[in-house]
Design an enzyme around this catalytic site. Structure first.
Site, PDB file in Angstrom:
ATOM      1  CG  ASP A   8     -16.495  -2.372 -60.167  1.00  0.00           C
ATOM      2  OD1 ASP A   8     -17.548  -2.907 -60.579  1.00  0.00           O
ATOM      3  OD2 ASP A   8     -15.365  -2.684 -60.571  1.00  0.00           O
ATOM      4  CG  ASP A  10     -16.169  -8.853 -61.144  1.00  0.00           C
ATOM      5  OD1 ASP A  10     -15.630  -9.906 -60.789  1.00  0.00           O
ATOM      6  OD2 ASP A  10     -17.408  -8.713 -61.243  1.00  0.00           O
ATOM      7  CG  ASP A 168     -11.838  -2.176 -62.339  1.00  0.00           C
ATOM      8  OD1 ASP A 168     -11.315  -2.981 -63.128  1.00  0.00           O
ATOM      9  OD2 ASP A 168     -13.053  -2.193 -62.080  1.00  0.00           O
TER      10      ASP A 168
END
Length: 219
Positions: A8, A10, A168
């Site tokens: 990922d 961001d 996240d």
């Protein structure tokens, strides 16, 4: 044994979520709206801008089309990145080095826009570290749908089971899990309260994520 690591962007490679909250509030201030941090953490962290724009416009009764609101946020993000990059998460470069040295292939799978993602990575000299970069612009349905992960696996010529995702947020985890991609979750303060029950493993930082992956690559 994993063959490809799908990062990922961001909140995973770059510490951008606090900046995204600030940028949303910059866009919303002229409309008389402030987005509280707890609401952002609960609903918007890790989600693509167009999806967030739809919810924000409806939730706050804004007299602005969601597509226009999303474009204002995208423009604010472009202006931000033209002036400064999002800071890298601790250990990003070292972890990329370790994984590539082990022969693992690297990709980015993000719900962000293509131009913002590429600008962010280019600012840190990281564009050439990834064989493919799949963004929200490359799929009909972005995260939390699995399409982005399935496309990345196809582009790399590997099966989802031969990949490992690093995420996240709960929304990113859902995308990976629904694509049958094992997922290492590394929460941030913006996402620590998310539901990570479907994660393959939960770790504290990128170094721990790399250690877990390399142990399985060596098995």
């Amino acid at each position: 044994m994993p063959k490809a690591i799908l990062f990922d962007h961001d909140g995973t490679l770059v510490d951008s979520e606090p900046s995204h909250l600030a940028l949303w509030n910059e866009v919303l201030e002229p409309l008389g709206v402030t987005l509280p941090e707890p609401l952002y953490k609960d609903l918007y962290a890790g989600m693509p801008t167009p999806a967030n724009a739809v919810d924000i416009a409806e939730r706050f009764g804004l007299d602005v089309a969601p597509a226009e609101l999303a474009e204002r946020k995208a423009e604010a993000t472009r202006a931000f990145l033209a002036a400064r990059p999002f800071p890298l998460m601790p250990g990003t470069r070292e972890v990329l080095d370790r994984l590539q040295a082990a022969g693992l292939r690297l990709a980015v799978v993000t719900g962000a826009a293509r131009d913002a993602t590429r600008a962010s990575l280019a600012a840190h000299g990281l564009l050439d570290r990834f064989e493919t970069i799949v963004t929200a612009d490359d799929v009909a349905f972005s995260k939390p749908a699995p399409d982005c992960y399935l496309l990345a696996a196809r582009q790399l010529g590997v099966s989802p089971a031969e990949c490992v995702a690093i995420e996240d947020s709960e929304h990113g985890l859902q995308a990976a899990a629904d694509a049958d991609v094992p997922c290492v979750v590394k929460p941030t303060p913006m996402s620590a309260h998310h539901d990570f029950a479907r994660a393959t493993v939960r770790v504290d930082d990128l170094h721990a994520a790399a250690a877990w992956i390399l142990a399985r690559a060596a098995a």
